[in-house]
Design a protein around this motif. Structure first.
Motif, PDB file in Angstrom:
ATOM      1  N   VAL A  77       4.221  -0.809   3.648  1.00  0.00           N
ATOM      2  CA  VAL A  77       3.465   0.433   3.491  1.00  0.00           C
ATOM      3  C   VAL A  77       4.429   1.594   3.265  1.00  0.00           C
ATOM      4  O   VAL A  77       5.440   1.702   3.960  1.00  0.00           O
ATOM      5  CB  VAL A  77       2.640   0.741   4.773  1.00  0.00           C
ATOM      6  N   SER A  78       4.092   2.461   2.299  1.00  0.00           N
ATOM      7  CA  SER A  78       4.857   3.698   2.084  1.00  0.00           C
ATOM      8  C   SER A  78       4.034   4.899   2.524  1.00  0.00           C
ATOM      9  O   SER A  78       2.853   4.995   2.198  1.00  0.00           O
ATOM     10  CB  SER A  78       5.177   3.893   0.604  1.00  0.00           C
ATOM     11  N   PHE A  79       4.676   5.823   3.215  1.00  0.00           N
ATOM     12  CA  PHE A  79       4.037   7.079   3.633  1.00  0.00           C
ATOM     13  C   PHE A  79       4.710   8.276   2.961  1.00  0.00           C
ATOM     14  O   PHE A  79       5.944   8.322   2.887  1.00  0.00           O
ATOM     15  CB  PHE A  79       4.212   7.299   5.138  1.00  0.00           C
ATOM     16  N   VAL A  96      -8.969   5.329   5.480  1.00  0.00           N
ATOM     17  CA  VAL A  96      -9.757   4.313   4.750  1.00  0.00           C
ATOM     18  C   VAL A  96      -8.854   3.716   3.662  1.00  0.00           C
ATOM     19  O   VAL A  96      -7.831   4.296   3.298  1.00  0.00           O
ATOM     20  CB  VAL A  96     -11.029   4.911   4.099  1.00  0.00           C
ATOM     21  N   ILE A  97      -9.267   2.550   3.130  1.00  0.00           N
ATOM     22  CA  ILE A  97      -8.443   1.880   2.116  1.00  0.00           C
ATOM     23  C   ILE A  97      -9.232   1.698   0.822  1.00  0.00           C
ATOM     24  O   ILE A  97     -10.440   1.439   0.867  1.00  0.00           O
ATOM     25  CB  ILE A  97      -7.912   0.532   2.666  1.00  0.00           C
ATOM     26  N   ALA A 121       0.843  -1.203   0.000  1.00  0.00           N
ATOM     27  CA  ALA A 121       0.000   0.000   0.000  1.00  0.00           C
ATOM     28  C   ALA A 121       0.871   1.242   0.000  1.00  0.00           C
ATOM     29  O   ALA A 121       2.002   1.217   0.505  1.00  0.00           O
ATOM     30  CB  ALA A 121      -0.915   0.025   1.228  1.00  0.00           C
ATOM     31  N   ILE A 122       0.345   2.309  -0.574  1.00  0.00           N
ATOM     32  CA  ILE A 122       0.916   3.639  -0.357  1.00  0.00           C
ATOM     33  C   ILE A 122      -0.153   4.463   0.353  1.00  0.00           C
ATOM     34  O   ILE A 122      -1.358   4.230   0.171  1.00  0.00           O
ATOM     35  CB  ILE A 122       1.382   4.330  -1.660  1.00  0.00           C
ATOM     36  N   VAL A 123       0.285   5.394   1.160  1.00  0.00           N
ATOM     37  CA  VAL A 123      -0.649   6.239   1.901  1.00  0.00           C
ATOM     38  C   VAL A 123      -0.781   7.574   1.165  1.00  0.00           C
ATOM     39  O   VAL A 123       0.209   8.146   0.702  1.00  0.00           O
ATOM     40  CB  VAL A 123      -0.179   6.442   3.352  1.00  0.00           C
ATOM     41  N   LYS A 183      -0.871  -2.275  -4.638  1.00  0.00           N
ATOM     42  CA  LYS A 183      -2.233  -2.813  -4.793  1.00  0.00           C
ATOM     43  C   LYS A 183      -3.296  -1.929  -4.140  1.00  0.00           C
ATOM     44  O   LYS A 183      -4.451  -1.946  -4.547  1.00  0.00           O
ATOM     45  CB  LYS A 183      -2.319  -4.196  -4.140  1.00  0.00           C
ATOM     46  N   HIS A 184      -2.902  -1.218  -3.090  1.00  0.00           N
ATOM     47  CA  HIS A 184      -3.872  -0.450  -2.311  1.00  0.00           C
ATOM     48  C   HIS A 184      -3.384   0.974  -2.059  1.00  0.00           C
ATOM     49  O   HIS A 184      -2.180   1.213  -1.963  1.00  0.00           O
ATOM     50  CB  HIS A 184      -4.104  -1.102  -0.935  1.00  0.00           C
ATOM     51  N   VAL A 185      -4.367   1.871  -1.899  1.00  0.00           N
ATOM     52  CA  VAL A 185      -4.068   3.209  -1.386  1.00  0.00           C
ATOM     53  C   VAL A 185      -4.818   3.362  -0.060  1.00  0.00           C
ATOM     54  O   VAL A 185      -6.024   3.074   0.010  1.00  0.00           O
ATOM     55  CB  VAL A 185      -4.497   4.323  -2.362  1.00  0.00           C
ATOM     56  N   ILE A 186      -4.099   3.763   0.971  1.00  0.00           N
ATOM     57  CA  ILE A 186      -4.727   4.101   2.254  1.00  0.00           C
ATOM     58  C   ILE A 186      -4.812   5.621   2.292  1.00  0.00           C
ATOM     59  O   ILE A 186      -3.797   6.309   2.192  1.00  0.00           O
ATOM     60  CB  ILE A 186      -3.905   3.533   3.426  1.00  0.00           C
TER      61      ILE A 186
END
Ligand code: ADP
Length: 188
Positions: free
Chosen positions: A126-128, A76-77, A29-31, A86-89
């Motif tokens: 996870v990347s922020f 939220v995701i 995920a990336i935030v 695959k995902h963005v938070i």
């Protein structure tokens, strides 16, 4: 020393920083430093929606239809759409009003709630970005301290699926601020 990776190990997980573009990261995920509307915006938010395509906004619209605007400090995701991740938070950091309106607590919450969602979704990495230090005006030296301590505390306090957290910092000044804090925290 200059080229050594700036990192620390916390409870078996790795926390490190790089300078770069978060839309290119291959973490699970990336935030996104979103705003409460979840409808996109400037800065890193605009870059993520541009690179990820319309599927991200479609998911955001469904979330807003279900639960309304996203309060500051919550997360939220969604899908990552066309992104390598695959995902963005999506989380909302505080706007800086001078520091006496709960900004630090809200910023800490944005990091913690993002990691909680990553763990609930069983993600490993996870990347922020540097939340709140662009348009929202949070002084970067202070934000870096809150950010790194919030992530380290989360990893320290529980066993989670999250084994890698990367801060992806866009410009040299931001990278240097996070680097100084990470060196200090890691040396303790
Ligand atoms: P906020 O509204 O939370 O302050 P901004 O997007 O304005 O969010 O800025 C947050 C940080 O994200 C800033 O340091 C900005 O330089 C950085 N940023 C902008 N684009 C990207 C990108 N593609 N990857 C990583 N960081 C980015």
């Amino acid at each position: 020393m200059e080229n050594e990776p700036v990192q620390m190990k916390v409870n078996g997980s790795r926390l490190f920083i790089i300078q770069g573009d978060i839309t290119r990261q291959t973490t699970d995920a990336i935030v996104n430093a979103a705003n409460s509307s979840l409808m996109g915006g400037g800065g890193v938010d605009g870059a993520i929606h541009r690179a990820g395509g319309p599927a991200i906004l479609e998911d955001c619209k469904k979330i807003v239809a279900r639960q309304g605007r996203l309060p500051t400090g919550q997360a939220v995701i969604t899908t990552g759409g066309n992104l390598p991740a695959k995902h963005v938070i999506h989380t909302v950091g505080p706007v800086w009003h001078g520091g006496d309106r709960g900004e630090a607590e809200l910023l800490e919450s944005a990091y913690r709630e993002s990691l909680k969602i990553a763990a609930e979704s069983n993600l490993a990495s996870v990347s922020f970005p540097s939340i709140s230090t662009g348009a929202y005006g949070y002084p970067v030296e202070q934000a870096a301290g809150v950010a790194i301590r919030a992530v380290a505390a989360f990893l320290r306090e529980r066993e989670t699926s999250v084994s890698e957290v990367v801060f992806v910092l866009f410009d040299t000044g931001t990278y240097d601020a996070y680097s100084a804090v990470l060196r200090e925290v890691a040396s303790k």
